[in-house]
Design a protein around this motif. Structure first.
Motif, PDB file in Angstrom:
ATOM      1  N   MET A 147      -4.806 -14.163   1.111  1.00 13.24           N
ATOM      2  CA  MET A 147      -3.896 -13.457  -0.044  1.00 13.24           C
ATOM      3  C   MET A 147      -3.033 -12.339   0.154  1.00 13.24           C
ATOM      4  SD  MET A 147      -7.468 -11.860  -1.719  1.00 13.24           S
ATOM      5  CE  MET A 147      -8.342 -13.571  -1.891  1.00 13.24           C
ATOM      6  N   SER A 148      -1.873 -12.185  -0.156  1.00 13.89           N
ATOM      7  CA  SER A 148      -0.954 -11.251   0.058  1.00 13.89           C
ATOM      8  C   SER A 148       0.016 -10.853  -1.003  1.00 13.89           C
ATOM      9  CB  SER A 148      -0.055 -11.531   1.198  1.00 13.89           C
ATOM     10  OG  SER A 148       0.770 -12.444   0.895  1.00 13.89           O
ATOM     11  N   THR A 149       0.279  -9.836  -1.246  1.00 10.39           N
ATOM     12  CA  THR A 149       1.083  -9.254  -2.464  1.00 10.39           C
ATOM     13  C   THR A 149       1.943  -7.958  -2.020  1.00 10.39           C
ATOM     14  OG1 THR A 149       1.146  -8.363  -4.656  1.00 10.39           O
ATOM     15  CG2 THR A 149      -0.612  -7.781  -3.252  1.00 10.39           C
ATOM     16  N   ASP A 150       2.999  -7.997  -2.615  1.00  8.00           N
ATOM     17  CA  ASP A 150       3.783  -6.679  -2.323  1.00  8.00           C
ATOM     18  C   ASP A 150       3.924  -5.754  -3.581  1.00  8.00           C
ATOM     19  OD1 ASP A 150       5.303  -8.026  -4.413  1.00  8.00           O
ATOM     20  OD2 ASP A 150       7.143  -8.169  -3.202  1.00  8.00           O
ATOM     21  N   GLY A 151       2.663  -5.864  -4.674  1.00  2.00           N
ATOM     22  CA  GLY A 151       2.745  -5.237  -5.779  1.00  2.00           C
ATOM     23  C   GLY A 151       3.539  -5.734  -6.761  1.00  2.00           C
ATOM     24  N   ARG A 152       4.232  -6.727  -6.770  1.00  2.00           N
ATOM     25  CA  ARG A 152       5.115  -7.509  -7.813  1.00  2.00           C
ATOM     26  C   ARG A 152       4.507  -8.678  -7.674  1.00  2.00           C
ATOM     27  NH1 ARG A 152       8.929  -4.915 -10.543  1.00  2.00           N
ATOM     28  NH2 ARG A 152       9.571  -2.673  -9.896  1.00  2.00           N
ATOM     29  N   TRP A 153       4.764  -9.303  -6.647  1.00  2.00           N
ATOM     30  CA  TRP A 153       4.393 -10.969  -6.586  1.00  2.00           C
ATOM     31  C   TRP A 153       3.398 -11.228  -5.630  1.00  2.00           C
ATOM     32  CZ3 TRP A 153       7.245 -14.137  -9.596  1.00  2.00           C
ATOM     33  CH2 TRP A 153       7.161 -15.627  -9.375  1.00  2.00           C
ATOM     34  N   CYS A 154       2.526 -12.239  -5.952  1.00  3.41           N
ATOM     35  CA  CYS A 154       1.428 -12.073  -5.015  1.00  3.41           C
ATOM     36  C   CYS A 154       1.327 -13.880  -4.624  1.00  3.41           C
ATOM     37  CB  CYS A 154      -0.074 -11.973  -5.659  1.00  3.41           C
ATOM     38  SG  CYS A 154      -0.342 -13.124  -7.004  1.00  3.41           S
ATOM     39  N   VAL A 194      -5.390  -0.285  -0.481  1.00  7.00           N
ATOM     40  CA  VAL A 194      -5.227   1.101  -1.014  1.00  7.00           C
ATOM     41  C   VAL A 194      -5.825   1.310  -2.204  1.00  7.00           C
ATOM     42  CG1 VAL A 194      -2.727   0.927   0.401  1.00  7.00           C
ATOM     43  CG2 VAL A 194      -3.147   0.080  -2.150  1.00  7.00           C
ATOM     44  N   GLN A 195      -5.778   2.669  -2.582  1.00  6.89           N
ATOM     45  CA  GLN A 195      -6.416   3.229  -3.687  1.00  6.89           C
ATOM     46  C   GLN A 195      -5.222   2.887  -4.964  1.00  6.89           C
ATOM     47  OE1 GLN A 195      -8.685   7.063  -2.445  1.00  6.89           O
ATOM     48  NE2 GLN A 195      -6.554   7.423  -2.254  1.00  6.89           N
ATOM     49  N   SER A 196      -5.710   3.286  -6.074  1.00  8.42           N
ATOM     50  CA  SER A 196      -4.710   2.919  -7.231  1.00  8.42           C
ATOM     51  C   SER A 196      -3.662   3.596  -7.063  1.00  8.42           C
ATOM     52  CB  SER A 196      -5.308   3.052  -8.546  1.00  8.42           C
ATOM     53  OG  SER A 196      -5.891   4.594  -8.598  1.00  8.42           O
ATOM     54  N   ASP A 197      -3.487   4.612  -6.341  1.00 12.23           N
ATOM     55  CA  ASP A 197      -2.303   5.725  -6.137  1.00 12.23           C
ATOM     56  C   ASP A 197      -1.284   5.116  -5.182  1.00 12.23           C
ATOM     57  OD1 ASP A 197      -3.850   6.303  -4.141  1.00 12.23           O
ATOM     58  OD2 ASP A 197      -3.880   8.588  -4.641  1.00 12.23           O
ATOM     59  N   GLY A 198      -1.842   4.031  -4.489  1.00  7.12           N
ATOM     60  CA  GLY A 198      -0.998   3.491  -3.494  1.00  7.12           C
ATOM     61  C   GLY A 198      -1.457   3.947  -1.874  1.00  7.12           C
ATOM     62  N   LYS A 199      -2.351   4.958  -1.991  1.00  5.86           N
ATOM     63  CA  LYS A 199      -2.593   5.700  -0.769  1.00  5.86           C
ATOM     64  C   LYS A 199      -3.763   5.209  -0.060  1.00  5.86           C
ATOM     65  CE  LYS A 199      -0.589  10.157  -2.336  1.00  5.86           C
ATOM     66  NZ  LYS A 199      -0.873  11.451  -2.462  1.00  5.86           N
ATOM     67  N   LYS A 200      -3.999   5.485   1.344  1.00  3.02           N
ATOM     68  CA  LYS A 200      -5.118   5.099   2.072  1.00  3.02           C
ATOM     69  C   LYS A 200      -6.450   5.482   1.662  1.00  3.02           C
ATOM     70  CE  LYS A 200      -4.399   4.683   6.615  1.00  3.02           C
ATOM     71  NZ  LYS A 200      -4.137   5.064   7.834  1.00  3.02           N
ATOM     72  N   ILE A 201      -7.441   5.074   1.727  1.00  2.88           N
ATOM     73  CA  ILE A 201      -8.836   5.648   1.277  1.00  2.88           C
ATOM     74  C   ILE A 201      -9.230   6.557   2.517  1.00  2.88           C
ATOM     75  CG2 ILE A 201     -11.066   5.052   0.741  1.00  2.88           C
ATOM     76  CD1 ILE A 201     -10.071   2.179   0.225  1.00  2.88           C
ATOM     77  N   LEU A 202      -9.060   7.657   2.231  1.00  3.80           N
ATOM     78  CA  LEU A 202      -9.043   8.970   3.482  1.00  3.80           C
ATOM     79  C   LEU A 202     -10.411   9.800   3.148  1.00  3.80           C
ATOM     80  CD1 LEU A 202      -5.658  10.028   4.066  1.00  3.80           C
ATOM     81  CD2 LEU A 202      -6.894   8.324   5.564  1.00  3.80           C
TER      82      LEU A 202
END
Length: 420
Positions: free
Chosen positions: A53-60, A300-308
Motif C-alpha cells: 500500500m502507498s499514498t501521497d496523502g491524496r491518492w492511495c 508519520v504522525q497526524s501532523d505529518g512529522k516523524k515519530i520522534l
C-alpha cells in the motif's frame, strides 16, 4: 456523491488452484481506509498473504493477495466483495475541485449515516448448536449482530433477541424481512414457533445500555497487560518483534513487525495504527508458508512529522505488540452456580468491532457440544478503551474440571485466531 468507476476496485483471479486472488484498490485517500478494507476482507473469510500500500496523502494504491482462510476451498462472492469495497472508497472529485472543498460545501458526505437498527425476536425449542445456526443465517444474509440477549427456560424453550443492522439497508422492506424469515424457518424447521422483525424503538435501545459490570478479578484476568505477557511467553507462531527506526528515511519512521500469523492480523495492525492517529505512507506485508509474517510500515504522525518522542514510540510499540499477541481476550469464570465464558473484542474509535466474533464463538462451542443457556453482548470501557464483551452461560449443574475449562478456552481462542 456519484458512483465510483469500475477501475477503483479490481479483482484478478488466480490462474491455478491454490494461488492467491489479487485485489487492487486505487482511489482518493482517507483516514483509516486500509483498516476498513482489511476489515471487509476478514468479513468475507479471506486471509491476506501479501500486501502493498502507498499514498501521497491524496491518492492511495493498495494491492492485497488473498486466499480463503486456512487454504480451504470455499465459494467467495467476489462480486459482492467488490461492491462492499467500493462502498468504502471515497469518490474522486470533479476535475478542478478539491475533496475538502466539497465536504465544506456540503456536497460530499463526511461519513455515511448510521444504519437503522432492527430487533429480531425468535421463540423456539432449544437444541444443540441453535445459536450458531441462527448466527450463520444472519451472516449469510449480511445482517450484522449489534447486541444479543438470549435465554433458555427450564422447559427447553429459547427466547432470542438480536439487535441487527442490514448491510443492504433493505430490512425496512417487506420482501427483505420475508427473505430473512423464510431462511430462518428453513434452517430451524419445526423448532421455530415465532419470528418477528421490527424497527428498534427507544425503549428497545435502552436494553443495549443495560450491562452488568465486570468484577475487579475478571478485569485483572482479561485486561492486565503484564499478566497477559507472562501467560503468553511461549506464543504460537514464535517470538514477536516490534521496532521503530528513524535513520532510514528523512521524513518517515519505519515500523517493523515480525510475528506469527493469525486470522485478521493485518486488520489488527491497521486498526491499531488508525486508532493511534498514525498515518501510513507506504506499507508492505508478507506471510510465509511457515506461519511467520513480516510487516514494514513507513509512517508519520497526524501532523505529518516523524515519530520522534521516545515515550510515544514506546507506547505505540507496546500497543502493537499486545494487539499482535492477543487481539481478543478469552476467559472462563464462575458466576454464582453457573460457568460463564467471556470474550472481549476491541472496538475501533469509529465504533466498529471485529467482525464474525460471535459466529466463531458459537461455532467453537457447537463443535464441543456445549449447550448455551444464556448469552448477551454489551460494551464496556476499560482505561479509555471500549470493548465489545460477549458473555455466555453454560448453566452446568456441576463445576467443570480444569481440563475441560482449558479445552473450552483453547477451542474458542483457536477458532477466533484461525488456528483451528
Amino acid at each position: 456523491m456519484g458512483i465510483p468507476n469500475d477501475d477503483v476496485v479490481q479483482i484478478r483471479h488466480a490462474d491455478a488452484a491454490g494461488e492467491p486472488t489479487v485485489v487492487t484498490v486505487s482511489c482518493p485517500d482517507k483516514t483509516g481506509l486500509g483498516c476498513d478494507l482489511c476489515r471487509v476482507v476478514l468479513l468475507f473469510g479471506l486471509s491476506v498473504v501479501k500486501g502493498d500500500m502507498s499514498t501521497d496523502g491524496r491518492w492511495c494504491y493498495i494491492v492485497l493477495w488473498v486466499l480463503p482462510r486456512g487454504g480451504r476451498p470455499m465459494a467467495v462472492p467476489w462480486d459482492l466483495l467488490k461492491d462492499r469495497l467500493l462502498q468504502l472508497c471515497p469518490v474522486a472529485p470533479p476535475f478542478g475541485f478539491d475533496s475538502a472543498y466539497l465536504v465544506a460545501a456540503g456536497l460530499q458526505d463526511v461519513a455515511p449515516p448510521a444504519p437503522q437498527l432492527f430487533l429480531l425476536k425468535l421463540c423456539c425449542f432449544d437444541r444443540m448448536g441453535l445459536l450458531h445456526d441462527v448466527t450463520r443465517v444472519l451472516c449469510e444474509l449480511e445482517l450484522t449482530i449489534r447486541r444479543v440477549k438470549v435465554c433458555t427456560t427450564p422447559d427447553g424453550s429459547a427466547l432470542d433477541l438480536f439487535f441487527i443492522t442490514d448491510a443492504k439497508e433493505l430490512l425496512h422492506t417487506k420482501s427483505r424481512r420475508e427473505e430473512t424469515q423464510d431462511k430462518l424457518e428453513r434452517v430451524l424447521g419445526d423448532s421455530l414457533t415465532c419470528c418477528e422483525i421490527d424497527p428498534a424503538g427507544e425503549d428497545m435501545l435502552a436494553c443495549l445500555q443495560s450491562w452488568a459490570s465486570l468484577t475487579p478479578a475478571i478485569m485483572e484476568q482479561m485486561f492486565n497487560t503484564n499478566l497477559i505477557e507472562e501467560q503468553s511467553i511461549s506464543t504460537r507462531g514464535g517470538t514477536i518483534s516490534v521496532t521503530m527506526d528513524n535513520s532510514l528515511s528523512s521524513v518517515h519512521t519505519l515500523i517493523q513487525i515480525q510475528c506469527g500469523d493469525h486470522k485478521g492480523l493485518l486488520y489488527d495492525i491497521m486498526r491499531t495504527v488508525k486508532d493511534c492517529n498514525i498515518q501510513i505512507s507506504y506499507g508492505r506485508f508478507y506471510a510465509s508458508q511457515n506461519g511467520r509474517c513480516e510487516i514494514d510500515l513507513f509512517a508519520v504522525q497526524s501532523d505529518g512529522k516523524k515519530i520522534l518522542d521516545q515515550h510515544r514510540q514506546k507506547a505505540l510499540c507496546c500497543r502493537l505488540r499486545m494487539e499482535v499477541l492477543q487481539p481478543l481476550r478469552v476467559a472462563l469464570v464462575n458466576r454464582g452456580p453457573d460457568t460463564e465464558l467471556l470474550v472481549a473484542n476491541p472496538v475501533e474509535v469509529s465504533g466498529k468491532g471485529r467482525p464474525l466474533v460471535f459466529f466463531d464463538i458459537t461455532l467453537a462451542l457447537k463443535n464441543l457440544q456445549k449447550q448455551i443457556f444464556l448469552a448477551e453482548i454489551g460494551r464496556h470501557v476499560v482505561e479509555d478503551r471500549e470493548w465489545e464483551v460477549y458473555r455466555l452461560h453454560f448453566g452446568e449443574e456441576h463445576e467443570l474440571s480444569s481440563a475441560l475449562r482449558s479445552k473450552i478456552v483453547d477451542a474458542v481462542t483457536n477458532m477466533l485466531m484461525g488456528w483451528d
